[in-house]
Scaffold this motif. Structure first.
Motif, short mmCIF file in Angstrom:
data_model
loop_
_atom_site.label_atom_id
_atom_site.label_comp_id
_atom_site.label_asym_id
_atom_site.label_seq_id
_atom_site.Cartn_x
_atom_site.Cartn_y
_atom_site.Cartn_z
N SER A 1 3.82 11.81 -4.16
CA SER A 1 5.03 11.03 -3.97
C SER A 1 6.02 11.24 -5.09
N THR B 1 12.28 5.78 -6.60
CA THR B 1 12.53 4.29 -6.57
C THR B 1 13.67 3.88 -7.51
N TRP C 1 4.14 -0.40 -0.58
CA TRP C 1 3.67 0.85 -1.21
C TRP C 1 3.11 1.81 -0.15
N GLY D 1 5.71 3.11 2.18
CA GLY D 1 6.48 4.15 1.51
C GLY D 1 5.78 5.49 1.55
N SER E 1 10.13 1.44 -2.18
CA SER E 1 9.63 1.35 -3.55
C SER E 1 10.36 0.26 -4.33
N ASP F 1 8.87 -2.90 -3.19
CA ASP F 1 7.55 -3.00 -3.81
C ASP F 1 7.66 -3.59 -5.21
N TRP F 2 8.57 -3.03 -6.03
CA TRP F 2 8.67 -3.51 -7.41
C TRP F 2 9.31 -4.88 -7.52
N ASN G 1 4.65 5.70 -6.38
CA ASN G 1 5.32 5.96 -5.10
C ASN G 1 6.76 5.47 -5.16
#
Length: 421
Positions: free
Chosen positions: A6, A9, A196, A199, A291, A294-295, A421
């Protein structure tokens, strides 16, 4: 997971807080992740898919099950034709540790494309299922990766050496060896981890669509006997040595090195489905968006419970990577994704080692995907094939890359990127 695959992001937005408590995992999800046969796994996956529209936890588990079965579809197709896995990042779609098949079936170019299409379409289903789970859904599923796996050899069972832990170990360079004790690989997967995995589905779809956008028959006919040495490919009888002399690694013998060189030389692919190359860019942009989501979710978490991908506030090493995540790595990752998005949207240009210094021009990656020309790997590296995509504008510099890499410290940018990722 030290080595999978990957990139990307970017900058984060407002966070929707997640509850520290989580809904109970559906019984069918437990059965899905611990199934010992393909038939049992498929039965509970159907149950979860039926419940998904009304139950976010079922949708979450179904999305994961669909992702794993996409990998299984690819592995089964490769195994059927006697695939020998290369340990090369040149072929990231085909690094699955597929077991040896003593009686492979013949393989044609059309059949290989069909395998890729099935894999890609199953990933699309997984991504759509994950997308149906609300961003603030209360998810908490405890899964032991030594008990969760896929059928790599088409025997209908999911054996311990086909577990996700075993597959990850096989894909990892410098990771778990066959002589090591299997570490504790139980994680509590939450809503962030769904972003995640979704993605990663987008990332793999981008790879598949890029291949399928082109006619790569010449590469298949001229070099794929390296990967399928007993599948009756056109040059098998001429170029593949007797079974006892073949070796097991892509670089284990002279004939494999020669065929790898042939493969690189033969990557001169006409565009046959331009919409797929355009779709590849959209998948990469969606991966960037996911991503970021996700964060956002990771940074909103207040627990620290067997995290697959921890935030800076969740201390402790990941048992697979041996790494901790600090604020400097998160900030560098977000900057990486901004840079990648700028390149994919054409806001910034990619430098070329021999052209940029002399002309001040860079490569517009948006046009590379959206206005596809024949893809010639060697001529792209040397320059002629990327000439149609050159233009003047703001160019990403080596110092931009260096600044980001420094923030990842001793762990290395690539290791963190493939994990993040």
């Amino acid at each position: 997971m030290t080595r999978l695959a990957s990139l990307l992001t970017s900058a984060f937005m407002l966070i929707v807080p997640l509850s520290s408590a989580s809904a109970a995992m559906p019984e069918a999800a437990t059965a899905l992740f611990e199934a010992k046969t393909v038939a049992a796994r498929n039965s509970v996956l159907s149950t979860l898919e039926a419940a998904a529209p009304k139950d976010p936890a079922s949708a979450y588990a179904a999305g994961a099950g669909e992702f794993f079965t996409a990998l299984e579809m690819l592995a089964s197709g490769l195994h059927r034709h006697g695939f020998e896995s290369p340990q090369s990042f040149m072929l990231p779609l085909m690094r699955l540790p597929v077991p040896d098949n003593p009686n492979p079936e013949p393989l044609t170019y059309e059949q290989f494309r069909t395998i890729l299409v099935g894999f890609r379409d199953r990933l699309e289903k997984s991504a759509a299922t994950f997308a149906s789970v609300p961003a603030n859904a209360d998810i908490g599923m405890v899964i032991d990766l030594t008990h969760t796996g896929i059928d790599l050899n088409e025997d209908g069972t999911i054996a311990p050496d086909e577990s996700m832990a075993a597959i990850i170990a096989s894909l990892s360079r410098g990771g778990i060896s066959s002589d090591d004790a299997v570490p504790m690989l139980t994680f509590r997967f939450d809503r962030a981890d769904g972003f995640w995995l979704q993605g990663y589905a987008e990332f793999l779809m981008a790879q598949a669509d890029f291949w399928l956008a082109h006619d790569f028959r010449s590469t298949f006919d001229g070099s794929f006997h390296m990967l399928f040495p007993r599948a009756k490919l056109p040059l098998q009888d001429i170029l593949v040595p007797p079974a006892g002399d073949m070796g097991s690694s892509i670089f284990s013998s002279e004939w494999r090195i020669a065929d790898f060189i042939s493969m690189v030389h033969l990557i001169n692919w006409p565009v046959v489905e331009p919409e797929r190359r355009q779709a590849a860019r959209r998948h990469l942009l969606e991966m960037i968006r996911l991503s970021r989501e996700d964060w956002k979710a990771i940074r909103a978490e207040t627990d620290n419970d067997r995290e697959w991908l921890p935030g800076p506030q969740q201390k402790g090493e990941n048992p697979l990577t041996g790494l901790e995540v600090g604020e400097e790595q998160v900030q560098a990752w977000l900057a990486t994704l901004t840079m990648a998005e700028d390149l994919l949207e054409g806001r910034k240009l990619l430098p070329h080692f021999r052209i940029t210094a002399s002309t001040g021009q860079g490569i517009n990656m948006k046009r590379f995907f959206d206005d596809p020309k024949n893809f010639d790997l060697v001529l792209s590296i040397t320059g002629p094939a990327i000439a149609p995509y050159l233009e003047s504008g703001e160019i990403v510099t080596s110092s931009d890359f260096d600044q980001i890499q420094r923030q990842f410290g001793g762990g290395g940018f690539l290791t963190f990127a493939l994990w993040f990722n």
